[in-house]
Design a protein around this motif. Structure first.
Motif, PDB file in Angstrom:
ATOM      1  N   UNK A  28       0.810  -1.221   0.000  1.00  0.00           N
ATOM      2  CA  UNK A  28       0.000   0.000   0.000  1.00  0.00           C
ATOM      3  C   UNK A  28       0.841   1.267   0.000  1.00  0.00           C
ATOM      4  N   UNK A  29       2.153   1.145   0.212  1.00  0.00           N
ATOM      5  CA  UNK A  29       3.019   2.323   0.305  1.00  0.00           C
ATOM      6  C   UNK A  29       4.034   2.395  -0.839  1.00  0.00           C
ATOM      7  N   UNK A  30       3.781   1.638  -1.904  1.00  0.00           N
ATOM      8  CA  UNK A  30       4.698   1.627  -3.043  1.00  0.00           C
ATOM      9  C   UNK A  30       4.136   2.479  -4.180  1.00  0.00           C
ATOM     10  N   UNK A  31       4.983   3.304  -4.766  1.00  0.00           N
ATOM     11  CA  UNK A  31       4.568   4.203  -5.845  1.00  0.00           C
ATOM     12  C   UNK A  31       5.558   4.133  -7.002  1.00  0.00           C
ATOM     13  N   UNK A  32       5.078   4.428  -8.183  1.00  0.00           N
ATOM     14  CA  UNK A  32       5.971   4.698  -9.307  1.00  0.00           C
ATOM     15  C   UNK A  32       5.916   6.185  -9.607  1.00  0.00           C
ATOM     16  N   UNK A 221       7.100   4.931   2.832  1.00  0.00           N
ATOM     17  CA  UNK A 221       6.726   5.179   1.438  1.00  0.00           C
ATOM     18  C   UNK A 221       7.947   5.079   0.534  1.00  0.00           C
ATOM     19  N   UNK A 222       7.801   4.316  -0.532  1.00  0.00           N
ATOM     20  CA  UNK A 222       8.884   4.178  -1.497  1.00  0.00           C
ATOM     21  C   UNK A 222       8.391   4.575  -2.878  1.00  0.00           C
ATOM     22  N   UNK A 223       9.212   5.315  -3.581  1.00  0.00           N
ATOM     23  CA  UNK A 223       8.898   5.741  -4.940  1.00  0.00           C
ATOM     24  C   UNK A 223       9.908   5.096  -5.884  1.00  0.00           C
TER      25      UNK A 223
END
Length: 685
Positions: A28-32, A221-223
């Motif tokens: 739920x905290x992974x983004x591109x 959070x990871x981008x």
């Protein structure tokens, strides 16, 4: 309790969760992020539950949002077939530009092995999907357990190992702490434009439910930035020299153009150089059909214009293409003895195909660099060449019109006439989804693509049964985004597109608080299937009905496998096993058509069904379906092209080996034709 006590220190720095709960919280905290826009990487999880995942991932999804499709932390989507869930996830990922994806969780045993076909499709097409199959016990308290495959020579093998060759990354998480590196590697691969495809984390059912003290850093959070690598200077200079020396260049636009969102850049390149653009199945839509440089599909299912240009081209510029056998006509299409290849591709593996000059780069970045490098050197194709291909394109359009023409409104339509009626109705908003049978060939040759994402034909794996679930994924991807309540909202983060919360439902974190307005109308999304494809995988109609998604299903009934029937005829197979008919007295399948009512079947699964028997009926039914706000099916029985005009024939060959020895005349004749065609094949070395 003292804040400096060991227990207090542990609670401040770690979080005690099961492995499954930790994975869901992590996802739920992974983004591109690409071009300054942020997207949630895993936007929802599809799941069918059994003893391999119900107490693990299933319980974790309840913790994350009560299993609600609209939950912000991890939306849940219910499927009916594991393969279909992967297809839906792939459709979502493609429509989302590979920047957002879905996860799919299954039980052990048949639930897990049902993922294999969908995983292969995702990997072949370079589309991201996260697979979370349950696995047998890591601790082996009972051996074997229900649905376990025992392998006498290896105690650590399970049916999930079937997913290894079709996954871009595979790991079996046999300890809770092993999830940390496995999950990070999984995200890296999913977000890498050169590596992406199916990613599998096999999860033993006991490990899913085991608790562990997880470091809080794991949930930060990871981008994952989606790279746009620029070309090497020396490769770029070699590419410029190749283009400047070409007299009859041709661009072959593949799926990489779409994945890179390079359509406008390609249009700018063609405006500067006037080089014509042919497209693969994945690349169709790189230019609009009415763009002066667009010459249509290429290869076995291509247009006469594109294929003739390919035969005489002295430079073929591949942009984001894998050069499948349909594109190259099994090595017979590019006939010019002097032809050379220049391949712009984000992967070196594909950039070097056909002994090409490689230009390893992102499609958009590479085209921008190539355009700029050519700008000051005055390159443009000869006006006579431009006149030649634009005139040939006009002649091909006349053939398209003839195929689409429906002179008798009371007659039963042919398949190409069905496409003509849909073509007349469609705008740039419509999206067409197809994958197998004779429709991909007709669509590649004839369809007039009006927008970059209108043409959605899965032809890398050409999987029957893809269309309906993929349409659901596309519909979820085209829903209006929710206002972002997560990190990064004020800084331009793009909210997840897909599952969303209505004002009446509220947010799971803030019950009753309106987070978005009612759902706006969707774009018209059409799943085009023949009867053979429909019977392969109609189950997700139930999902469309459950989610009240306005799927537009167009069923073309032709009583069998029309595409394979034609191929069978061509290679001496005499149409064995391709007709849906009763057996005749001699044991063949030449009796009356089977009394199968697919329209009634679709209706029984909850769809509204519109039956059409004539051209005029079909025209009205398609218009009504396009305006419908709920799942709607249009059912039509098509006329065979044996009795009326069909599509233009194949403009290039395709290699399907024919029996070298045979006693039946059909096979003998087919082999003679095969030997004639294969003699023209060449290897580009």
């Amino acid at each position: 309790m003292s804040p400096t006590s060991p227990a207090s220190t542990r609670s401040a720095r770690t979080r005690r969760l099961t492995t499954a709960q930790a994975l869901v919280a992590f996802l739920a905290r992974q983004y591109t992020e690409r071009d300054g826009r942020r997207h949630r990487l895993i936007n929802a999880t599809w799941g069918i539950f059994g003893h391999g995942n119900v107490a693990g991932i299933g319980q974790a999804l309840v913790e994350a949002g009560n299993g609600n499709r609209t939950a912000h932390r991890m939306p849940y989507l219910q499927g009916r077939n594991e393969q279909a869930m992967v297809h839906a996830a792939v459709g979502y990922a493609r429509q989302s530009g590979r920047l957002s994806a879905h996860a799919v969780t299954t039980s052990i045993g048949p639930g897990a092995t049902n993922l294999v076909t969908g995983a292969a499709l995702a990997t072949v097409n370079h589309l991201p999907v996260l697979l979370l199959p349950g696995d047998t016990f890591a601790t082996r308290p009972a051996d074997p357990v229900l649905q376990q495959l025992e392998v006498p020579y290896a105690g650590d093998v399970s049916v999930n190992d079937c997913l290894r060759p079709v996954s871009r990354y595979f790991d079996r998480v046999t300890r809770p702490e092993a999830l940390i590196p496995a999950a990070l590697q999984a995200m890296r691969v999913l977000a890498d434009p050169a590596e992406t495809g199916a990613v599998t984390l096999a999860l033993p059912q006991d490990v899913q439910a085991e608790a562990y003290d997880w470091p809080e850093e794991f949930f930060a959070e990871r981008v994952w930035r989606v790279r746009r690598p620029a070309p090497d200077a020396a490769e770029l200079e070699a590419a410029v020299r190749a283009v400047r020396s070409a007299r009859r260049p041709l661009i072959v636009a593949g799926g990489g153009v779409r994945h890179s969102a390079a359509e406008e850049t390609l249009a700018a390149f063609t405006a500067a150089t006037r080089i014509p653009v042919a497209s693969t199945q994945a690349g169709k839509g790189a230019l609009r059909h009415d763009h002066p440089a667009d010459v249509g599909g290429i290869g076995h299912t291509g247009t006469a214009t594109a294929d003739e240009l390919a035969r005489t081209a002295d430079l073929v510029i591949g942009v984001g293409t894998r050069y499948t056998d349909f594109t190259t006509a099994s090595g017979t299409l590019f006939e010019n003895p002097a032809v050379r290849f220049l391949n712009l591709n984000i992967t070196g593996f594909d950039a070097h195909k056909l002994a090409a000059l490689p230009l390893v780069a992102d499609a958009r970045t590479g085209l921008e660099a190539l355009t700029a490098a050519l700008a000051g050197r005055g390159y443009r194709v000869d006006p006579a060449y431009e006149t030649e291909y634009t005139g040939a394109k006009e002649a091909w359009e006349e053939q398209v019109e003839a195929s689409f023409t429906t002179p008798d409104p009371t007659a039963r339509p042919t398949q190409t006439q069905v496409l003509g009626l849909l073509d007349a109705l469609a705008t740039e908003d419509d999206i067409l989804i197809n994958a197998a049978g004779s429709l991909p060939g007709d669509l590649h040759k004839l369809w007039r693509t009006r927008s970059r994402d209108q043409y959605h034909v899965e032809y890398g794996y050409s999987c029957m049964g893809y269309e309906i679930p993929a349409a659901i994924g596309v519909l979820l991807a085209t829903e209006a985004p929710r206002p972002s309540s997560g990190p990064g909202g004020p800084t331009g983060t793009e909210a997840p597109s897909g599952p969303r919360t209505t004002a009446a439902q509220g947010s799971p974190d803030h019950p009753g608080h309106p987070v978005s307005p009612p759902r706006p109308p969707h774009r018209p999304v059409w799943a085009l299937v023949g009867d053979g494809t429909y019977l392969m995988n109609p189950t997700e109609i139930v999902t469309a009905v459950q989610e009240d998604l306005p799927l537009k299903l167009l069923i073309l009934q032709n009583h069998g496998y029309a595409s394979i029937g034609g191929l069978s005829d061509a290679v001496g197979g005499e149409r064995l096993g391709t007709a849906y008919r009763h057996r005749d007295p001699d044991g063949g399948f030449t009796g009356p058509p089977l009394p199968v009512d697919l329209a009634a079947n679709a209706a029984s699964l909850g769809m509204r069904v519109l039956r059409a028997t004539t051209v005029d009926d079909l025209r009205k039914a398609l218009a009504e379906a396009r305006d419908a706000q709920g799942p709607t099916c249009v059912y039509v029985e098509t006329e065979t092209p044996d009795t009326v005009s069909g599509p233009p024939p194949a403009q290039a060959w395709w290699d399907v080996p024919v029996a070298e020895t045979a006693s039946r005349p059909a096979a003998v004749k087919a082999r003679e034709e095969y030997d004639r065609q294969v003699a023209a094949r060449r290897r580009h070395l």
